[in-house]
Design an enzyme around this catalytic site. Structure first.
Site, PDB file in Angstrom:
ATOM      1  N   LYS A 113      -3.950  68.069 103.442  1.00 43.57           N
ATOM      2  CA  LYS A 113      -4.705  67.689 102.221  1.00 43.57           C
ATOM      3  C   LYS A 113      -4.360  66.529 101.372  1.00 43.57           C
ATOM      4  CE  LYS A 113      -5.037  72.787 101.000  1.00 43.57           C
ATOM      5  NZ  LYS A 113      -3.896  73.282 102.349  1.00 43.57           N
ATOM      6  N   ARG A 114      -4.546  65.451 102.365  1.00 44.59           N
ATOM      7  CA  ARG A 114      -4.143  63.894 101.536  1.00 44.59           C
ATOM      8  C   ARG A 114      -5.653  63.706 100.914  1.00 44.59           C
ATOM      9  NH1 ARG A 114       0.286  65.534 102.927  1.00 44.59           N
ATOM     10  NH2 ARG A 114       1.783  64.061 104.198  1.00 44.59           N
TER      11      ARG A 114
END
Length: 308
Positions: free
Chosen positions: A105-106
């Site tokens: 989830k960057r």
């Protein structure tokens, strides 16, 4: 890599992904005791327990499933030893022929986004050599910063033939605080879905794009709408089981060909032995409990698709 994911799903008949999101509370006492005897009650001891736990679950389920999804935060919390086990888990799953979706989830911009993309999907150059640091097949990406945050990942994906799952409508209860807000009469999640479809047009595999979307199982009606918005995007569907999603709720996430979606279950599988339905296996046979939970999940989703 999307072609391999589709191939694995067709081969197994199981559009599911096992979330390798270990917590120490999920790990049976005998596994922890052995790890602590070897390394002490240390970060290294915790990491060893996680590794042995993961390995058993993978060994007992890899022939049934197409993919796994390790959540990096569950490893990062144990510092460097935890990240070493994350990498060890990624490599082991790939040796077993599984597609690995790094749930990272960057979401950042410019050189920072490019560095995340290289670290997880690409290769970093060190002098005259190149290395693939974590080497997942797909990663999850937060699009909140717009194209500046996503394009560096897409660039690496094109180069490495890997893929993304971009957060569109997440399964958590408060997701609507932002994602459901109307903009010119459309909810924000639908606008993000349209953008995912657009990004995916230039990133096609044989049947589907390697730019996919995350849409929570807890919002089936929204999933139905987003399926139409993103016909060529694979949808990663979290929220099955422990968060309430069931096979009958998920049929609209799939296209008519029975493809187009892959459903995640994490604690419902890896901690199955703690559930009443699988308690007969006991902590000693937690891997067998996980296998039984996978078989039940496959049957649930397959049955729902056949009867829609």
């Amino acid at each position: 890599m999307i072609n391999k994911l589709v191939e694995n799903i067709k081969r197994t008949g199981a559009p599911i992904v096992v979330g390798l999101d270990p917590k120490l509370e999920f790990i049976p006492e005998h596994i922890k005791a052995a790890a602590y005897e070897k390394f002490g009650e240390t970060l290294e001891g915790a990491a060893e327990a996680i590794w042995q736990f993961n390995k058993e679950i993978v060994d007992k389920t890899y022939d049934l499933i197409p993919a796994v999804k390790p959540q990096v935060a569950m490893y990062e919390q144990f510092g460097v030893p935890g990240l070493l086990v994350f990498k060890k888990t990624v490599d082991y799953c790939k040796e077993k022929g599984l597609v690995v979706i790094g749930d990272i989830k960057r979401g950042d911009i410019g050189s920072t986004s490019a560095a995340y993309a290289v670290g997880h999907l690409g290769k970093v150059k060190v002098g005259s050599r190149e290395y693939a640091p974590f080497d997942e097949d797909f990663v999850t990406v937060n699009p909140y910063l717009g194209s500046d945050g996503v394009n560096p990942f897409i660039d690496v994906c094109k180069e490495e033939k890997k893929g993304l799952f971009i957060l569109v409508k997440t399964s958590n209860p408060s997701s609507g605080e932002f994602q459901d807000q109307l903009i010119d009469g459309k909810p924000l999640y639908e606008l993000v879905g349209e953008k995912v479809a657009k990004w995916g047009e230039d990133c096609m595999g044989d049947e589907y794009s390697y730019i996919g979307a995350v849409v929570g199982a807890t919002y089936p009606e929204m999933g139905k709408a987003l399926r139409k918005v993103m016909p060529k995007a694979f949808i990663l569907v979290p929220g099955y089981g422990a968060q309430g999603g069931k096979g009958k709720d998920l049929v609209h996430f799939f296209n008519e060909d029975g493809l187009g979606a892959i459903v995640n279950s994490s604690r419902g599988i890896i901690a199955a032995y703690k559930q009443e339905a699988y308690a007969k296996f006991g902590p000693e046979n937690f891997g067998d409990a996980s296998r039984a939970a996978v078989e039940d999940m496959i049957a649930d989703i397959r049955g729902a698709l056949e009867n829609r």
